[in-house]
Design a protein around this motif. Structure first.
Motif, PDB file in Angstrom:
ATOM      1  N   ALA A 234       0.815  -1.219   0.000  1.00  0.00           N
ATOM      2  CA  ALA A 234       0.000   0.000   0.000  1.00  0.00           C
ATOM      3  C   ALA A 234       0.849   1.270   0.000  1.00  0.00           C
ATOM      4  N   ALA A 235       2.014   1.229   0.629  1.00  0.00           N
ATOM      5  CA  ALA A 235       2.862   2.423   0.718  1.00  0.00           C
ATOM      6  C   ALA A 235       3.633   2.688  -0.573  1.00  0.00           C
ATOM      7  N   ASP A 236       3.687   1.727  -1.468  1.00  0.00           N
ATOM      8  CA  ASP A 236       4.435   1.895  -2.717  1.00  0.00           C
ATOM      9  C   ASP A 236       3.574   2.644  -3.732  1.00  0.00           C
ATOM     10  N   PRO A 237       3.932   3.891  -4.048  1.00  0.00           N
ATOM     11  CA  PRO A 237       3.119   4.673  -4.992  1.00  0.00           C
ATOM     12  C   PRO A 237       2.935   3.998  -6.353  1.00  0.00           C
ATOM     13  N   ASP A 238       3.894   3.165  -6.766  1.00  0.00           N
ATOM     14  CA  ASP A 238       3.767   2.474  -8.050  1.00  0.00           C
ATOM     15  C   ASP A 238       2.554   1.550  -8.078  1.00  0.00           C
ATOM     16  N   ASN A 239       2.088   1.109  -6.908  1.00  0.00           N
ATOM     17  CA  ASN A 239       0.933   0.218  -6.832  1.00  0.00           C
ATOM     18  C   ASN A 239      -0.400   0.959  -6.758  1.00  0.00           C
ATOM     19  N   ALA A 240      -0.378   2.260  -6.513  1.00  0.00           N
ATOM     20  CA  ALA A 240      -1.617   3.026  -6.318  1.00  0.00           C
ATOM     21  C   ALA A 240      -2.631   2.857  -7.450  1.00  0.00           C
ATOM     22  N   PRO A 241      -2.224   2.895  -8.728  1.00  0.00           N
ATOM     23  CA  PRO A 241      -3.229   2.731  -9.789  1.00  0.00           C
ATOM     24  C   PRO A 241      -3.906   1.353  -9.792  1.00  0.00           C
ATOM     25  N   GLU A 242      -3.284   0.372  -9.162  1.00  0.00           N
ATOM     26  CA  GLU A 242      -3.869  -0.964  -9.116  1.00  0.00           C
ATOM     27  C   GLU A 242      -4.997  -1.079  -8.095  1.00  0.00           C
TER      28      GLU A 242
ATOM     29  N   SER B  30      -2.384   7.245 -12.670  1.00  0.00           N
ATOM     30  CA  SER B  30      -0.932   7.137 -12.762  1.00  0.00           C
ATOM     31  C   SER B  30      -0.267   7.771 -11.553  1.00  0.00           C
ATOM     32  N   ALA B  31       0.943   7.287 -11.273  1.00  0.00           N
ATOM     33  CA  ALA B  31       1.784   7.830 -10.207  1.00  0.00           C
ATOM     34  C   ALA B  31       3.200   7.932 -10.773  1.00  0.00           C
TER      35      ALA B  31
ATOM     36  N   SER C 289       9.993  12.591  -0.120  1.00  0.00           N
ATOM     37  CA  SER C 289       9.676  12.078  -1.465  1.00  0.00           C
ATOM     38  C   SER C 289       8.458  12.805  -2.015  1.00  0.00           C
ATOM     39  N   ARG C 290       8.483  13.012  -3.337  1.00  0.00           N
ATOM     40  CA  ARG C 290       7.362  13.672  -4.014  1.00  0.00           C
ATOM     41  C   ARG C 290       6.892  12.779  -5.158  1.00  0.00           C
ATOM     42  N   ILE C 291       5.558  12.582  -5.219  1.00  0.00           N
ATOM     43  CA  ILE C 291       4.964  11.740  -6.249  1.00  0.00           C
ATOM     44  C   ILE C 291       3.816  12.504  -6.895  1.00  0.00           C
ATOM     45  N   ALA C 292       3.825  12.548  -8.224  1.00  0.00           N
ATOM     46  CA  ALA C 292       2.759  13.217  -8.974  1.00  0.00           C
ATOM     47  C   ALA C 292       1.711  12.173  -9.361  1.00  0.00           C
ATOM     48  N   PHE C 293       0.468  12.456  -9.033  1.00  0.00           N
ATOM     49  CA  PHE C 293      -0.640  11.556  -9.347  1.00  0.00           C
ATOM     50  C   PHE C 293      -1.572  12.209 -10.354  1.00  0.00           C
ATOM     51  N   LYS C 294      -2.165  11.366 -11.186  1.00  0.00           N
ATOM     52  CA  LYS C 294      -3.259  11.801 -12.060  1.00  0.00           C
ATOM     53  C   LYS C 294      -4.454  10.937 -11.707  1.00  0.00           C
ATOM     54  N   ALA C 295      -5.590  11.606 -11.516  1.00  0.00           N
ATOM     55  CA  ALA C 295      -6.786  10.901 -11.060  1.00  0.00           C
ATOM     56  C   ALA C 295      -8.022  11.536 -11.663  1.00  0.00           C
ATOM     57  N   ARG C 296      -9.133  10.888 -11.386  1.00  0.00           N
ATOM     58  CA  ARG C 296     -10.439  11.408 -11.782  1.00  0.00           C
ATOM     59  C   ARG C 296     -11.336  11.297 -10.556  1.00  0.00           C
ATOM     60  N   PHE C 297     -11.951  12.413 -10.148  1.00  0.00           N
ATOM     61  CA  PHE C 297     -12.832  12.414  -8.985  1.00  0.00           C
ATOM     62  C   PHE C 297     -13.984  13.372  -9.249  1.00  0.00           C
ATOM     63  N   LEU C 298     -15.198  12.909  -8.995  1.00  0.00           N
ATOM     64  CA  LEU C 298     -16.414  13.699  -9.226  1.00  0.00           C
ATOM     65  C   LEU C 298     -16.458  14.244 -10.654  1.00  0.00           C
ATOM     66  N   GLY C 299     -16.023  13.403 -11.592  1.00  0.00           N
ATOM     67  CA  GLY C 299     -16.084  13.773 -13.001  1.00  0.00           C
ATOM     68  C   GLY C 299     -14.995  14.706 -13.474  1.00  0.00           C
ATOM     69  N   GLN C 300     -14.057  15.045 -12.598  1.00  0.00           N
ATOM     70  CA  GLN C 300     -13.001  15.990 -12.955  1.00  0.00           C
ATOM     71  C   GLN C 300     -11.649  15.283 -13.036  1.00  0.00           C
TER      72      GLN C 300
END
Length: 148
Positions: free
Chosen positions: A21-29, A36-37, A49-60
């Motif tokens: 769970a702590a591994d950002p590479d697993n977040a999209p799974e 993506s992370a 550490s800094r990680i850039a995420f792309k997500a979709r929430f409430l249609g955005q």
């Protein structure tokens, strides 16, 4: 203020659950909404550490960067973002729940600003629902790997 906390028992050892769970590479799974992370700092995960995420929430579509502000492997992970209209803090905690089970808690806290302050109750409800789905997905994923 939005403050959403969800918990689940996963029938896997704490070190296995926390490492995955702590591994950002697993977040999209296991996060339904994260697509993506991308690491902005060198691995491994550590405070700063800094990680850039792309997500979709409430249609955005959302793009945001989390910075790790506290990390105790196997016990606690706290990450924050401040470079968005809705600053957020996400906390994971893991604790043993028996000989081969883990209680994982996922907490999201934030202070919406401006117009979004009126949507805080709706956002809390939607976040809780999404977090519950995410934790169930994580549970299913890890427990199915453990049974192989």
């Amino acid at each position: 203020m939005v403050d959403v906390q969800t918990k689940i028992i996963i029938e896997c050892p704490c070190d296995q659950v926390s490492a995955y769970a702590a591994d950002p590479d697993n977040a999209p799974e296991w996060y339904v909404n994260i697509h993506s992370a991308e690491w902005q700092t060198p691995k491994p995960l550590a405070v700063g550490s800094r990680i850039a995420f792309k997500a979709r929430f409430l249609g955005q579509q959302l793009a945001y960067v989390y910075q790790i502000v506290e990390y105790k492997p196997g016990r606690l992970l706290v990450m924050k973002t401040a470079d968005v209209p809705f600053p957020m803090e996400t906390t994971y905690t893991w604790e043993s729940a028996g000989s081969c089970a883990t209680r994982m808690t996922l907490r999201n806290r934030g202070n919406p600003a401006g117009f979004s302050i009126w949507f805080a109750p709706v956002m809390s409800f939607m976040m809780r629902r999404a977090n519950e789905k995410d934790l169930k997905r994580l549970k299913k994923l890890l427990e199915s790997q453990a049974s192989k």
